[in-house]
Design a protein around this motif. Sequence first.
Motif, PDB file in Angstrom:
ATOM      1  N   MET A  71       0.853  -1.187   0.000  1.00  0.00           N
ATOM      2  CA  MET A  71       0.000   0.000   0.000  1.00  0.00           C
ATOM      3  C   MET A  71       0.889   1.238   0.000  1.00  0.00           C
ATOM      4  SD  MET A  71      -2.999   1.120  -0.083  1.00  0.00           S
ATOM      5  CE  MET A  71      -3.433  -0.591  -0.359  1.00  0.00           C
ATOM      6  N   LYS A  72       0.899   1.962  -1.103  1.00  0.00           N
ATOM      7  CA  LYS A  72       1.811   3.099  -1.218  1.00  0.00           C
ATOM      8  C   LYS A  72       1.288   4.307  -0.413  1.00  0.00           C
ATOM      9  CE  LYS A  72       4.611   1.663  -4.755  1.00  0.00           C
ATOM     10  NZ  LYS A  72       4.017   1.005  -5.878  1.00  0.00           N
ATOM     11  N   ILE A  83      -2.623   5.883   0.568  1.00  0.00           N
ATOM     12  CA  ILE A  83      -3.153   6.052   1.933  1.00  0.00           C
ATOM     13  C   ILE A  83      -3.527   7.517   2.152  1.00  0.00           C
ATOM     14  CG2 ILE A  83      -2.574   5.909   4.393  1.00  0.00           C
ATOM     15  CD1 ILE A  83      -0.743   3.565   3.701  1.00  0.00           C
ATOM     16  N   ARG A 120      -6.724   8.409   0.289  1.00  0.00           N
ATOM     17  CA  ARG A 120      -7.932   7.881   0.942  1.00  0.00           C
ATOM     18  C   ARG A 120      -8.200   8.639   2.242  1.00  0.00           C
ATOM     19  NH1 ARG A 120      -7.466   1.334   0.568  1.00  0.00           N
ATOM     20  NH2 ARG A 120      -7.111   1.174  -1.681  1.00  0.00           N
ATOM     21  N   ASN A 121      -7.127   8.987   2.950  1.00  0.00           N
ATOM     22  CA  ASN A 121      -7.313   9.698   4.218  1.00  0.00           C
ATOM     23  C   ASN A 121      -8.049  11.019   4.036  1.00  0.00           C
ATOM     24  OD1 ASN A 121      -6.350   8.031   6.242  1.00  0.00           O
ATOM     25  ND2 ASN A 121      -4.226   8.641   5.936  1.00  0.00           N
ATOM     26  N   ARG A 128     -11.776  10.864   4.146  1.00  0.00           N
ATOM     27  CA  ARG A 128     -12.469  10.386   5.349  1.00  0.00           C
ATOM     28  C   ARG A 128     -13.441  11.438   5.833  1.00  0.00           C
ATOM     29  NH1 ARG A 128      -7.501   7.974   8.769  1.00  0.00           N
ATOM     30  NH2 ARG A 128      -9.002   7.964  10.469  1.00  0.00           N
ATOM     31  N   ARG A 181      -4.377   8.687  17.957  1.00  0.00           N
ATOM     32  CA  ARG A 181      -4.312   7.278  18.349  1.00  0.00           C
ATOM     33  C   ARG A 181      -3.914   6.407  17.149  1.00  0.00           C
ATOM     34  NH1 ARG A 181      -8.118   3.042  21.286  1.00  0.00           N
ATOM     35  NH2 ARG A 181      -7.962   4.439  23.005  1.00  0.00           N
ATOM     36  N   GLU A 182      -4.532   6.715  16.006  1.00  0.00           N
ATOM     37  CA  GLU A 182      -4.225   5.934  14.803  1.00  0.00           C
ATOM     38  C   GLU A 182      -2.734   6.052  14.441  1.00  0.00           C
ATOM     39  OE1 GLU A 182      -6.950   6.787  11.595  1.00  0.00           O
ATOM     40  OE2 GLU A 182      -5.258   6.691  10.198  1.00  0.00           O
ATOM     41  N   VAL A 191      -0.750   3.976  16.767  1.00  0.00           N
ATOM     42  CA  VAL A 191      -0.820   2.556  16.405  1.00  0.00           C
ATOM     43  C   VAL A 191       0.142   2.258  15.261  1.00  0.00           C
ATOM     44  CG1 VAL A 191      -2.308   0.791  15.367  1.00  0.00           C
ATOM     45  CG2 VAL A 191      -3.169   2.222  17.220  1.00  0.00           C
ATOM     46  N   MET A 192       0.152   3.154  14.283  1.00  0.00           N
ATOM     47  CA  MET A 192       1.044   2.934  13.133  1.00  0.00           C
ATOM     48  C   MET A 192       2.506   2.906  13.590  1.00  0.00           C
ATOM     49  SD  MET A 192      -0.882   5.133  10.180  1.00  0.00           S
ATOM     50  CE  MET A 192       0.006   4.537   8.747  1.00  0.00           C
ATOM     51  N   ILE A 193       2.834   3.793  14.530  1.00  0.00           N
ATOM     52  CA  ILE A 193       4.213   3.788  15.039  1.00  0.00           C
ATOM     53  C   ILE A 193       4.463   2.494  15.810  1.00  0.00           C
ATOM     54  CG2 ILE A 193       5.823   4.933  16.625  1.00  0.00           C
ATOM     55  CD1 ILE A 193       4.279   7.579  15.932  1.00  0.00           C
ATOM     56  N   THR A 251       5.793   1.597  11.946  1.00  0.00           N
ATOM     57  CA  THR A 251       5.902   2.651  10.935  1.00  0.00           C
ATOM     58  C   THR A 251       6.824   3.747  11.473  1.00  0.00           C
ATOM     59  OG1 THR A 251       3.588   2.225  10.446  1.00  0.00           O
ATOM     60  CG2 THR A 251       4.567   4.163   9.404  1.00  0.00           C
ATOM     61  N   LEU A 264       7.845   8.408   7.873  1.00  0.00           N
ATOM     62  CA  LEU A 264       6.869   7.950   6.874  1.00  0.00           C
ATOM     63  C   LEU A 264       5.488   8.548   7.184  1.00  0.00           C
ATOM     64  CD1 LEU A 264       6.122   6.230   4.412  1.00  0.00           C
ATOM     65  CD2 LEU A 264       5.726   4.322   5.959  1.00  0.00           C
ATOM     66  N   LEU A 320      -1.954   6.228  22.572  1.00  0.00           N
ATOM     67  CA  LEU A 320      -2.699   4.964  22.504  1.00  0.00           C
ATOM     68  C   LEU A 320      -3.826   4.920  23.531  1.00  0.00           C
ATOM     69  CD1 LEU A 320       0.108   2.291  22.010  1.00  0.00           C
ATOM     70  CD2 LEU A 320      -1.708   2.864  20.407  1.00  0.00           C
ATOM     71  N   THR A 357      11.744   1.415  16.631  1.00  0.00           N
ATOM     72  CA  THR A 357      10.574   1.259  15.741  1.00  0.00           C
ATOM     73  C   THR A 357      10.826   0.132  14.744  1.00  0.00           C
ATOM     74  OG1 THR A 357      10.147   3.624  15.937  1.00  0.00           O
ATOM     75  CG2 THR A 357       9.048   2.493  14.138  1.00  0.00           C
ATOM     76  N   ARG A 387      10.643  -3.213  16.471  1.00  0.00           N
ATOM     77  CA  ARG A 387       9.246  -3.630  16.659  1.00  0.00           C
ATOM     78  C   ARG A 387       8.680  -4.217  15.377  1.00  0.00           C
ATOM     79  NH1 ARG A 387       8.401   1.248  19.624  1.00  0.00           N
ATOM     80  NH2 ARG A 387       7.564   2.208  17.734  1.00  0.00           N
ATOM     81  N   PHE A 396      -4.327  -4.600  19.952  1.00  0.00           N
ATOM     82  CA  PHE A 396      -4.807  -3.620  20.924  1.00  0.00           C
ATOM     83  C   PHE A 396      -6.262  -3.882  21.275  1.00  0.00           C
ATOM     84  CE2 PHE A 396      -1.519  -1.657  18.329  1.00  0.00           C
ATOM     85  CZ  PHE A 396      -0.653  -1.180  19.290  1.00  0.00           C
ATOM     86  N   VAL A 437      -8.867   3.442   6.476  1.00  0.00           N
ATOM     87  CA  VAL A 437      -8.942   3.656   5.016  1.00  0.00           C
ATOM     88  C   VAL A 437      -8.455   2.436   4.237  1.00  0.00           C
ATOM     89  CG1 VAL A 437      -8.769   6.164   5.115  1.00  0.00           C
ATOM     90  CG2 VAL A 437      -6.686   4.798   4.958  1.00  0.00           C
ATOM     91  N   HIS A 444       4.392  -4.518   3.764  1.00  0.00           N
ATOM     92  CA  HIS A 444       4.861  -3.460   2.860  1.00  0.00           C
ATOM     93  C   HIS A 444       5.987  -2.676   3.536  1.00  0.00           C
ATOM     94  CE1 HIS A 444       4.788  -0.170   0.009  1.00  0.00           C
ATOM     95  NE2 HIS A 444       4.586   0.670   0.992  1.00  0.00           N
ATOM     96  N   LEU A 445       5.783  -2.387   4.836  1.00  0.00           N
ATOM     97  CA  LEU A 445       6.833  -1.666   5.585  1.00  0.00           C
ATOM     98  C   LEU A 445       8.112  -2.493   5.641  1.00  0.00           C
ATOM     99  CD1 LEU A 445       4.829  -0.263   8.653  1.00  0.00           C
ATOM    100  CD2 LEU A 445       5.542   0.986   6.615  1.00  0.00           C
TER     101      LEU A 445
END
Lengths: 405, 227
Positions: free
Chosen positions: A1-2, A6, A9-10, A13, A294-295, A298-300, A304, A308, A403, B80, B83, B91, B99, B111-112
């Motif tokens: 998913m490039k 993302i 799409r974001n 929202r 929060r999102e 979560v990504m971190i 992620t 990025l 979180l 990071t 992880r 969670f 999305v 992908h990451l």
Amino acid sequence: MKSPVIAWRNIWRNKRRTLITAASVFFGVIFAAVMSSMQEGSYSKMIDNVVKFYSGYLQVQQEDYWENKTINNTFVLSDSLSGAIARIPGVTATAPRLESFALASSDELTKGAVVIGIDPEAEHRVTNLERWIIRGRYLHPGDSGILMGDELASYLHVDVGDTLVLLGMGYHGVSAAGKYPVAGIFRYPMPQFNRQFIYLDLKQAQELYWAPHRITSLVVMVRDHYQMPAARQALDTLIHPPLRVMSWDEMQPELVQLIASDRLGGKIFKAILYVIIAFGILGTVIMMFAERRRELAVMIAIGTQKRLLAWILFLEIVFIALLGVITGLAGSVAVNTWFYHHPIRVAGEAAKAFTDMGIEPVYAFSLMPSVFYNQVITVFILVMLVSLYPMIKTACLKVPQALRG
Amino acid sequence: MKIIEIRDLVKIYDSEEIRVTAVDHIDLSFEEGEFTAVVGPSGSGKTTFLNLVGGLDRPTSGRVIIHGIDLWSLRPHEITDFRLHNIGFVFQAYNLLPVLTALENVEFIMHLQGWPKAERQRRAVELLEAVGLADRLHSRPSRLSGGQQQRVAVARALASRPRFILADEPTANLDSHSTENLLNIMERLNREEGITFIFSTHDARVVKKARRIITLEDGKVIADEKR
């Protein structure tokens, strides 16, 4: 998913928020581009009025002439110099002139006038003078008649076929006097020309002022003002004292100053406009970030890198800005193109105010690329600045707290 | 084989008003293939403990050593990255990317990691099939029930082939049927594929399935029971 997918799409929202933010950019771009177009168009018109109706882009003069415009500060243009100037790349036409002051008298009245001796064919190539004849005819080489502005003719109660007496001072103090039939009446869009100008054949003028072969200036035209610096440079290598070269902006410092101060006013106005837009985008970005803390955490957490995330957030701002910029540009191109081809004619008292200032009563528009790309550059500078916010916030994001929500 | 060693781990939250010792000198180790529940009342330090083990929160003192690497000796971006390649997270609130579809959520982590597209798609489909969501591959989280979202979260946690999975109250928002379903899936993955799970939980059903139960109270380990 490039990342761009993302980010794209974001932004959808919250469609309404994205569309409102993009709309603020759209209106900002369209408003700024139309305003810039009108400003630049008006400046071009003013410069055109000066350059194409009278001064030309460049003039070769005797070095003291501009400070002391007398018939004594004239010069003889050699054929070799004239030919060399005509061969300069970018030069489209040249026209010699002998210009002085005289009293113009009819049977009953007398008025001061600017008398300009011209080579009719060369002058027409430079100023398109024949186009402005409203009665009578244009001059031909060696013509014994004169052309005069309609307001001057009206003041002196003369018309085509009548005779006008010109009385002035010739070369080295001799008296200059002559009788000339009115061959044609012209009406320029610039009324002060119509009130003052009389044209006659160059040879006739040289005889009138007892200045054989002498001219006050050689007007040099180039294709457009972009060609002027190169032509000026080439001319400077050809022209040496006691002659010198003057460009339109040196001959019209008031106009240059007027344009500069007006342009500054426009810049301040646009700066205010863009600051408002920037705060609009910033508001959206702050909300976007607050909603997604929060999102992002979560990504971190799942691996992620923050850089990025910052990139994705930056892309989101860019996409929203692009939506506004692309539609704004399309809109402004359409609006400006329409008004470029259909300039707004000013009528009534407003028109009089324009003409009193020596400006053609028209709101002209410009399609010069900078009118458009300046808006894109400005928006993207704003985007860069605004995107600092999510970048800094992401870098400082404390994952455990985020979180917890 | 030990995969996690925790030595004298302390976490103190020291604000101007109050000083709280959330994790108080914990020494523990976890073997590969464990299915462990960390239990205790609210405020006992379960989530903080998992955050410290997962490299999400920096301890005040002590060490977390995973496969011989002292986690907190790494720089933030290295943690990071660590992880990403070593730890899976599940969670309480699912926390899928809204999305992205279920398939894309699972794929994202691969992908990451730089997996080729075809390979990550194949694995994402396999994982979603394994958690019983073969028919919901292209559904976005908003179209999935809570139980389904949590199963996607488990699939996502497994996607990167982590050394262990940390699950913070994974069943807290689920009904009993979804909880049972999720627990069965995780237990099967643990039993059949040897994946190490460490949960924090209040849920008696989760505790019942666990083979090791660590009880925390006021940030201290007060019991460590193996079944």
